[in-house]
Design an enzyme around this catalytic site. Structure first.
Site, PDB file in Angstrom:
ATOM      1  N   ARG A   1     -10.466   0.286   9.072  1.00 44.17           N
ATOM      2  CA  ARG A   1      -9.927  -1.047   9.344  1.00 44.17           C
ATOM      3  C   ARG A   1     -10.996  -2.011   9.827  1.00 44.17           C
ATOM      4  O   ARG A   1     -10.721  -3.184  10.008  1.00 44.17           O
ATOM      5  CB  ARG A   1      -8.846  -0.949  10.411  1.00 44.17           C
TER       6      ARG A   1
ATOM      7  N   ARG B   1      11.169  -5.772   5.167  1.00 45.13           N
ATOM      8  CA  ARG B   1      10.832  -4.366   4.873  1.00 45.13           C
ATOM      9  C   ARG B   1      11.764  -3.405   5.609  1.00 45.13           C
ATOM     10  O   ARG B   1      12.029  -3.544   6.797  1.00 45.13           O
ATOM     11  CB  ARG B   1       9.388  -4.088   5.292  1.00 45.13           C
TER      12      ARG B   1
ATOM     13  N   LYS C   1       0.830  -1.212   0.000  1.00 41.32           N
ATOM     14  CA  LYS C   1       0.000   0.000   0.000  1.00 41.32           C
ATOM     15  C   LYS C   1       0.860   1.257   0.000  1.00 41.32           C
ATOM     16  O   LYS C   1       0.602   2.203  -0.730  1.00 41.32           O
ATOM     17  CB  LYS C   1      -0.853   0.052   1.272  1.00 41.32           C
TER      18      LYS C   1
ATOM     19  N   ARG D   1      10.598  -1.202  11.011  1.00 39.29           N
ATOM     20  CA  ARG D   1       9.538  -0.837  11.948  1.00 39.29           C
ATOM     21  C   ARG D   1       9.496  -1.828  13.108  1.00 39.29           C
ATOM     22  O   ARG D   1       9.701  -3.015  12.923  1.00 39.29           O
ATOM     23  CB  ARG D   1       8.188  -0.874  11.214  1.00 39.29           C
TER      24      ARG D   1
ATOM     25  N   ARG E   1      -1.503  -8.875  13.394  1.00 42.24           N
ATOM     26  CA  ARG E   1      -2.073  -7.889  12.476  1.00 42.24           C
ATOM     27  C   ARG E   1      -2.826  -8.579  11.336  1.00 42.24           C
ATOM     28  O   ARG E   1      -3.864  -8.103  10.883  1.00 42.24           O
ATOM     29  CB  ARG E   1      -0.962  -6.988  11.904  1.00 42.24           C
TER      30      ARG E   1
HETATM   31  P1  AMP Z   1      -0.038   0.538   9.340  1.00 43.69           P
HETATM   32  O1  AMP Z   1       1.079   1.516   9.147  1.00 43.69           O
HETATM   33  O2  AMP Z   1      -1.269   0.853   8.527  1.00 43.69           O
HETATM   34  O3  AMP Z   1       0.399  -0.901   9.197  1.00 43.69           O
HETATM   35  O4  AMP Z   1      -0.511   0.714  10.873  1.00 43.69           O
HETATM   36  C1  AMP Z   1       0.360   0.471  11.945  1.00 43.69           C
HETATM   37  C2  AMP Z   1      -0.406   0.357  13.239  1.00 43.69           C
HETATM   38  O5  AMP Z   1      -1.078   1.610  13.515  1.00 43.69           O
HETATM   39  C3  AMP Z   1      -1.504  -0.683  13.277  1.00 43.69           C
HETATM   40  O6  AMP Z   1      -1.012  -1.982  13.561  1.00 43.69           O
HETATM   41  C4  AMP Z   1      -2.406  -0.143  14.381  1.00 43.69           C
HETATM   42  O7  AMP Z   1      -1.843  -0.406  15.655  1.00 43.69           O
HETATM   43  C5  AMP Z   1      -2.338   1.359  14.165  1.00 43.69           C
HETATM   44  N1  AMP Z   1      -3.400   1.825  13.247  1.00 43.69           N
HETATM   45  C6  AMP Z   1      -3.249   2.236  11.946  1.00 43.69           C
HETATM   46  N2  AMP Z   1      -4.440   2.577  11.412  1.00 43.69           N
HETATM   47  C7  AMP Z   1      -5.372   2.378  12.391  1.00 43.69           C
HETATM   48  C8  AMP Z   1      -6.788   2.523  12.447  1.00 43.69           C
HETATM   49  N3  AMP Z   1      -7.501   2.885  11.375  1.00 43.69           N
HETATM   50  N4  AMP Z   1      -7.411   2.234  13.626  1.00 43.69           N
HETATM   51  C9  AMP Z   1      -6.718   1.845  14.703  1.00 43.69           C
HETATM   52  N5  AMP Z   1      -5.372   1.645  14.715  1.00 43.69           N
HETATM   53  C10 AMP Z   1      -4.699   1.913  13.573  1.00 43.69           C
END
Ligand code: AMP
Length: 219
Positions: free
Chosen positions: A89, A128, A14, A163, A174
């Site tokens: 989400r 990554r 993404k 990360r 996740r």
């Molecule tokens: P990402 O960078 O999209 O993989 O998000 C990393 C982390 O941020 C996720 O594992 C969640 O802990 C938190 N996070 C991201 N987007 C959301 C969301 N829409 N609602 C709640 N937590 C989020």
């Protein structure tokens, strides 16, 4: 330009595709993960709470995420469209997003789903690496996405980092969350006629081209 929502499991690409669209169509890339990571770096009660949730791979409380997202989408650069990555989400967030859109006088736009199998993702996630300076994303397990020098960004010479949540145990958590909570949103958007499914197990260039076809057709 219409808004774009990207839905995909973790490490499906993404971020990489968003960066390509951001540049090509001059749209801001709004990632709730990035917004939350920025917030997590502050030494406040909120920052500490978010840091703790991020390290386990769980979801940050809805009220916090909504507030931060509404604030970001209200900024001027989002008026002519944006790419939303990491939100919604789950179905509750999808319903809430429509309230946010109404408040902002915006439409749903396109929902693009990058479809990709779990075993490929697990391999990608451990490889990554991200540039701490320009945010460019690499993968040391991929021949085509490997940086020329390990730990150094090809584009700007910045240092590459991994990360905290890019490890197998956090990935499993996740990914399960994705299957249980995020995937059901796809049916909801399919019924609304805004869903486009793209095979995420392809080269970056081919995926970008398929996304382009969707965007050009809908303009
Ligand atoms: P990402 O960078 O999209 O993989 O998000 C990393 C982390 O941020 C996720 O594992 C969640 O802990 C938190 N996070 C991201 N987007 C959301 C969301 N829409 N609602 C709640 N937590 C989020």
């Amino acid at each position: 330009m219409k808004n774009i929502i990207f839905i995909a499991p973790p490490a499906a690409g993404k971020g990489t595709q968003s960066a390509i669209i951001e540049k090509k169509y001059s749209l801001p890339h709004i990632s709730t993960g990035d917004i939350l990571r920025t917030e997590a770096s502050s030494d406040t009660e909120l920052g500490r709470y978010i840091r703790e949730v991020l390290s386990t791979g769980g979801l940050v409380k809805d009220e916090i995420t909504y507030d931060l997202l509404l604030k970001r989408l209200s900024q001027d650069d989002c008026k002519n469209g944006y790419i939303l990555d990491g939100f919604p989400r789950n179905l509750e967030q999808a319903y809430k997003y429509e309230e946010i859109l109404n408040k902002l006088n915006q439409n749903l736009g396109y929902v693009i789903y990058l479809d990709i199998a779990e075993d490929i993702l697990e391999k990608r996630i451990t490889g990554r690496r991200i540039c701490e300076n320009c945010g460019n994303v690499y993968n040391i397990n991929s021949e085509t996405q490997r940086p020329k020098l390990e730990s150094i960004c090809d584009k700007c010479g910045g240092r590459l980092y991994q990360r905290n949540d890019d490890n197998v145990s956090s990935f499993k958590n996740r990914y399960q969350l994705f299957l249980n909570k995020t995937k059901p949103i796809l049916d909801y958007y399919k019924e609304k006629g805004v869903l486009y499914v793209i095979n995420g197990n392809d080269t970056v260039t081919n995926i970008a081209q398929k996304i382009d076809e969707v965007l050009i057709k809908g303009m």
